[in-house]
Structures are given as C-alpha cells and as structure tokens.
Design an enzyme around this catalytic site. Structure first.
Site, mmCIF file in Angstrom:
data_model
loop_
_atom_site.group_PDB
_atom_site.id
_atom_site.type_symbol
_atom_site.label_atom_id
_atom_site.label_comp_id
_atom_site.label_asym_id
_atom_site.label_seq_id
_atom_site.Cartn_x
_atom_site.Cartn_y
_atom_site.Cartn_z
ATOM 1 C CD GLU A 49 -6.019 5.136 -3.671
ATOM 2 O OE1 GLU A 49 -5.944 5.606 -2.667
ATOM 3 O OE2 GLU A 49 -6.191 5.714 -4.601
ATOM 4 C CG ASP A 60 -7.446 9.736 4.691
ATOM 5 O OD1 ASP A 60 -7.473 9.752 3.477
ATOM 6 O OD2 ASP A 60 -7.474 8.534 5.252
#
Length: 270
Positions: A49, A60
């Site tokens: 990824e 995030d």
C-alpha cells in the site's frame, strides 16, 4: 484475474493470510522510498500500500501525517507517485500495488485521466479515504474501465444495512478499519476482530484486510489469521522516522524498515 485476485487466491491455497505493508511516497525522499518499495516483496510483502502525501488528511494519525509532510517537502505529487509505481514495475510485475489517499488530488488531476494513468503505471487498486459510496460515481466508471479496484472501507461503527450497501459492488478486497479512531493510535483485540469479521463476511465474499493499529508481529499474525490480511503502516513509518537525521534518510533507513518487515512476515507465515 487481476493481480489482487491472483495473490489472494494463491495465499488461500497456501492456507495463510497476506501481509500488506504501507509506505508514504517520497518519504523522506523519492529515491529512498523507491528503494524501499522495490525491496519490500523480498522482505515478505504480499501486497503493498502506497500512501499519496496530502496536506489535510482526515484519517491519519500524527505518525503518517508527519510522513506525508516529509513527502510533500520532498516534492511529492500524484504524478510523481505514479512515476514511482512505473519504476517499480520495471522489476516486479506480480506484487499488487494499492494507492491510499484522498479525493482532492485525484479530482485536481482529473478522475478519468488519473484512472487511466494509474492503470498504465501498474496500480491495481485505490483506497480513497474521504470518498463515500454515494460519491463514488466520480471514479467508479473510469476505474472499472481501466481495470482498477476501488477498495471499500468499513469500520466497527458501520451498521449491517450500511455494510450491504457499501459492499454491494465492491471489488478487490475490503479494508476493515478495526478501531474507531485515526491510524496508529490504538489496536483492536482478537476478540474484537472475531466478533466483527463474521458480520462483514455475511455481506461479501471478498478478502478482508485488517488495518489501523496493527503494529507488532503478533498483532499481524492475529489479524491475518482472523481476517485475510494485515495492514501495517504507522509502525513501519515510526521505524523509518527513527533513522532519519534532519529529516533525511541515512544508511540505516532502508535496512531498519526491512528488518521489521521481515519479522512481521515471519509471524504472518508461521
């Protein structure tokens, strides 16, 4: 079959789950991240990824936020990320690559152009964190025409009716956000996963990758055993960050991350 389908089919025959490491493109610079990307399959990555640096991430945690800022400072753009994938494909035609990012850079690039260029570069799937199913028509037709999987995200808070709605036309695999929070801040227990996964499997036959909060070899082993894959992100980024000097890579950077990846892979394959 696509590279993603082929890889999960092979792993199912082998009787184990997948390890999906994450790297932030251009963190701390293009050359270092490309070197790491090229070395990940030999270190045990089954799929990879790649995070697309973005200035305003919503999912995030602080570790990946800092990585994104380093990537942007190093000159990362969506076009440069695709260039990195093309360079990777010069030596690896089998390892599936999934881009993870946000909708704004794709919309600025042009949805149709992005899907075409991503597929031509060698991308297999995309995860667009801030694109709900109701707005997926922006990319869906272009992605399908290009042969890209749009990876769907589900979470512990996703209701049963929502699960079936989100996963009705899903492709590739399902990304299970195993905690109610941002990346790298907490971890789901084995009991949590054993409770959650059957509910997801009722809604889809696709493989389920477990992410957000997977950091240790034991956690990776558990997630890949209960699910079909374990995604490890912040833990690898923390290791990388610990080797940097003044924000720049050192001779320790790539070896340290690969050593950690090898330990995770050994646990997943045990």
């Amino acid at each position: 079959m696509s590279r993603i389908q082929t890889r999960f089919a092979v792993l199912k025959q082998e009787g184990r789950g997948a390890l999906i490491p994450y790297l932030q493109a251009c963190d701390p610079d293009y050359d270092t991240s490309l070197e790491l990307l090229r070395a990940m399959p030999a270190a045990g990555a089954d799929l990879i990824e790649i995070g697309v640096p973005f200035s305003d991430p919503s999912a995030d945690g602080p570790t990946i936020q800092a990585a994104a800022l380093r990537g942007l400072k190093a000159g990362a753009t969506l076009g440069l990320v695709l260039q990195m994938v093309r360079a990777f494909r010069e030596t690896d035609s089998e390892t599936p690559i999934v881009l993870m990012g946000y909708l704004n850079p794709i919309d600025s690039y042009g949805p149709a152009e992005f899907c075409f260029d991503a597929a031509q570069a060698g991308v297999d799937g995309i995860i667009v964190v801030d694109m709900p199913t109701e707005e997926a028509d922006l990319l869906d037709a272009h992605a399908r025409e290009a042969g890209l999987d749009i990876i769907s995200l589900v979470a512990p808070t996703t209701s049963n009716s929502r699960l079936f709605h989100v996963l009705r036309d899903a492709t590739g695999f399902v990304y299970y956000v195993s905690i109610t929070g941002i990346t790298g801040t907490s971890s789901a227990s084995a009991a949590d996963l054993e409770k959650a996964l059957p509910r997801i499997r009722e809604a889809t036959n696709l493989p389920v990758a477990v992410g957000f909060g997977i950091s240790t070899p034991e956690q990776a082993r558990t997630a890949s055993r209960i699910g079909d894959a374990a995604v490890v992100a912040s833990a690898l980024i923390k290791t990388m960050a610990g080797t940097l000097e003044d924000g720049r890579g050192t001779e320790r950077t790539v070896p340290a991350v690969l050593a950690q990846l090898e330990a995770l892979a050994a646990a997943v394959r045990a």
